[in-house]
Design an enzyme around this catalytic site. Structure first.
Site, PDB file in Angstrom:
ATOM      1  N   ARG A 142      19.630  48.078  50.503  1.00  0.00           N
ATOM      2  CA  ARG A 142      19.589  49.061  49.425  1.00  0.00           C
ATOM      3  C   ARG A 142      18.159  49.266  48.924  1.00  0.00           C
ATOM      4  O   ARG A 142      17.298  48.392  49.041  1.00  0.00           O
ATOM      5  CB  ARG A 142      20.491  48.631  48.268  1.00  0.00           C
ATOM      6  CG  ARG A 142      20.048  47.348  47.602  1.00  0.00           C
ATOM      7  CD  ARG A 142      20.829  47.093  46.326  1.00  0.00           C
ATOM      8  NE  ARG A 142      22.215  46.721  46.590  1.00  0.00           N
ATOM      9  CZ  ARG A 142      23.073  46.393  45.626  1.00  0.00           C
ATOM     10  NH1 ARG A 142      22.698  46.399  44.363  1.00  0.00           N
ATOM     11  NH2 ARG A 142      24.305  46.053  45.913  1.00  0.00           N
ATOM     12  N   ARG A 200      58.296  39.383  17.723  1.00  0.00           N
ATOM     13  CA  ARG A 200      57.490  38.809  18.813  1.00  0.00           C
ATOM     14  C   ARG A 200      58.410  38.442  19.988  1.00  0.00           C
ATOM     15  O   ARG A 200      59.315  37.629  19.853  1.00  0.00           O
ATOM     16  CB  ARG A 200      56.759  37.568  18.322  1.00  0.00           C
ATOM     17  CG  ARG A 200      55.851  36.921  19.366  1.00  0.00           C
ATOM     18  CD  ARG A 200      55.172  35.686  18.795  1.00  0.00           C
ATOM     19  NE  ARG A 200      54.240  36.037  17.750  1.00  0.00           N
ATOM     20  CZ  ARG A 200      52.961  36.336  17.949  1.00  0.00           C
ATOM     21  NH1 ARG A 200      52.492  36.341  19.192  1.00  0.00           N
ATOM     22  NH2 ARG A 200      52.177  36.646  16.941  1.00  0.00           N
TER      23      ARG A 200
END
Length: 420
Positions: free
Chosen positions: A85, A175
Site C-alpha cells: 500500500r 426485565r
C-alpha cells in the site's frame, strides 16, 4: 416468463466474477505493536485468517495489504499475495475504505472484495463460503458479519443535570430472563464483503445489503493486550487448524541438533563430547509415547555428535534413532513404509533449512522459536520456547491437544452462548 426460460447453454462470453480475499495489515498498530504477526497459539495472528481464506475454495486470490516488510514476508510464507500500500493510505487516520479503494484501482480484475479482519482468528472457511453466496447467489452488494449479544444498553447522560438514564432495549419493570430474550445483533468486525461497484461508490448507494450471523464462539476480536490470553484459549478450542486437523498423529520425528538440543557440544578434559537435554523435553516425549505415538530421533550422519553419544541419548529417552544422509522425502518415505504410516500421520520438528522438504510434507510440523527455518516456511506450530529448553515438550503438548480435539468434536448444543 419467456425471458426467464434458459436453454441450459452457458454464454461463453460470460465471465465469472473474480473474488479476492483481502486482509489489511498495517505495521503501525498502536494497541499491540505488530500484532498482526504476533504468535497466537503457535501461529502468527494473520495466518489464522489466511488459512481459512486459502482453504475456503471460493476465492480466486488471497491478498494482504501492508506497508511493512516483515508482515509482507509472513504473508508470502503463508501463501498470500501482497499489495504494497502507498504512504497515503498507511497513516493512522487512513480508513479501511480508502485502503480497499486503492487496492481495487490497481487490481482491475477484482469484482468482489472479501475484506477479512486479521484480528478474527476463529474464522472458518464455511463462514467465508456462506457469506460470499449472499453476494454471488442472492444479489447482495454488501454483507457484513454480526454476533448475537444479550446485553442491555443504556443511554449516556450528563451527570451534572441529574436526569435519569434510559435504556433503548430494556423495561426495568419487566426485565426478561436471558433464556426468554433473543438478544440483539452487533457487528463483530470479522469481515465485510462487497462488490466493486459498491466500493467505487464509497458504500453510499447500496441497493441490497445483509448481515451474516456468526455464532459467538467464533466471534473473537483482539485490540489490546488483555484480549490476547482470552483469544488464545478460544482459538485453541474453536479455531480452524487446516484441512489436516482431523488426522491423528501416529509417528513423531524430532531432530536432535537444533530441536532436542540447542546445538551446543561440550568437550571434557578427557576429550569426551557431551550435550545437555532438558528434562521437560524428555517428559514431553514420554507423554507422546504413553499416548501410543511412536517417537524417533533424527540425526544427519554428518553431524559432529558421535554415533555413540546419539545412541546413548536415544537410549536414555527410550525412543528410536534414525540416521539420514540427505534429509529428503525419499529417506522419510522409506521409514514411513517400514512404520506403515502416511505423511498425514507424521509430525516432524525441524530447525534448519535442510529440513524444509520434510516440514512441508508432513501432516503436522513444528519449529523452536529460534529455528532459522522459521523464516522460510509456514510452520503449523512455532514454539514460544527455544531449542533445548522446552520446545519439544511444548510441541508434544500441542500434538496431544490436537489429537484430543479431533477425537472430541465440539458439542454445539452444550455451548452457553448467552454468556459469551
Amino acid at each position: 416468463m419467456i425471458d426467464e426460460v434458459i436453454s441450459g447453454v452457458c454464454d461463453p462470453s460470460a465471465r465469472q466474477p473474480h473474488r479476492a480475499a483481502l486482509i489489511l495489515a498495517r505495521g503501525g498498530s498502536k494497541g499491540i505493536p505488530l500484532k498482526n504477526i504476533k504468535n497466537l497459539a503457535g501461529v502468527p495472528l494473520i495466518a489464522w485468517v489466511l488459512r481459512a481464506a486459502l482453504d475456503s475454495e471460493v476465492v480466486d486470490s488471497v491478498w494482504v495489504s501492508t506497508d511493512h516488510d516483515e508482515i509482507e514476508r509472513v504473508a508470502r510464507v503463508w501463501g498470500a499475495k501482497v499489495h504494497r500500500r502507498s504512504p497515503e493510505v498507511s497513516k493512522d487516520s487512513s480508513s479501511s475504505l480508502e485502503t480497499i479503494q486503492e487496492f481495487i484501482r490497481v487490481r482491475p480484475e477484482v469484482d468482489i472484495v472479501c475484506h477479512i479482519q486479521a484480528t478474527s482468528p476463529c474464522l472458518h472457511p464455511h463462514h467465508i463460503r456462506e457469506a460470499l453466496q449472499m453476494i454471488t447467489e442472492q444479489g447482495c452488494d454488501y454483507v457484513f458479519s454480526v454476533v448475537r449479544r444479550h446485553q442491555f444498553r443504556w443511554e449516556e447522560v450528563d451527570k451534572k443535570d441529574g436526569s435519569n438514564p434510559t435504556s433503548p432495549n430494556l423495561d426495568v419493570a419487566r426485565r426478561p430472563r436471558r433464556q426468554d430474550w433473543h438478544g440483539e445483533l452487533y457487528e463483530n468486525g470479522s469481515f465485510y464483503f462487497s462488490t466493486r461497484k459498491a466500493l467505487e461508490n464509497g458504500l453510499k448507494q447500496l441497493e441490497k445489503m445483509a448481515y451474516y450471523e456468526m455464532l459467538p464462539e467464533y466471534s473473537v476480536d483482539i485490540d489490546v493486550d488483555i484480549d490476547w490470553p482470552v483469544a488464545e484459549q478460544r482459538v485453541l478450542r474453536f479455531g480452524y487448524f487446516g484441512r489436516e486437523e482431523k488426522a491423528a498423529v501416529r509417528l513423531f520425528l524430532c531432530k536432535v541438533s537444533g530441536c532436542l538440543t540447542n546445538g551446543q557440544i561440550f568437550t571434557s578434559v578427557s576429550g569426551e563430547d557431551h550435550v545437555a537435554i532438558n528434562a521437560r523435553d524428555v517428559a514431553g516425549i514420554q507423554m507422546l509415547q504413553r499416548d501410543n505415538i511412536e517417537v524417533i530421533l533424527i540425526s544427519n550422519i554428518n553431524e559432529p555428535l558421535s554415533r555413540g553419544l546419539l545412541e546413548k541419548v536415544a537410549q536414555l529417552i527410550g525412543c528410536g534413532l534414525q540416521f539420514v544422509e540427505h534429509q529428503n522425502g525419499f529417506e522419510m518415505e522409506m521409514l514411513m513404509m517400514e512404520k506403515k504410516v502416511c505423511w498425514d500421520e507424521v509430525a516432524f520438528m525441524g530447525s534448519e533449512s535442510e529440513d524444509r522438504e520434510i516440514l512441508s510434507q508432513v501432516g503436522l510440523n513444528g519449529v523452536p522459536s529460534d529455528a532459522p527455518v522459521a523464516d522460510l516456511i509456514a510452520a503449523k506450530y512455532m514454539c514460544q520456547r527455544p531449542a533445548g529448553n522446552g520446545a519439544v515438550r511444548e510441541f508434544a503438548e500441542y500434538i496431544l491437544m490436537l489429537k484430543k480435539k479431533s477425537l472430541m468434536p465440539v458439542h454445539q448444543e452444550n455451548i452457553d452462548r448467552a454468556n459469551f
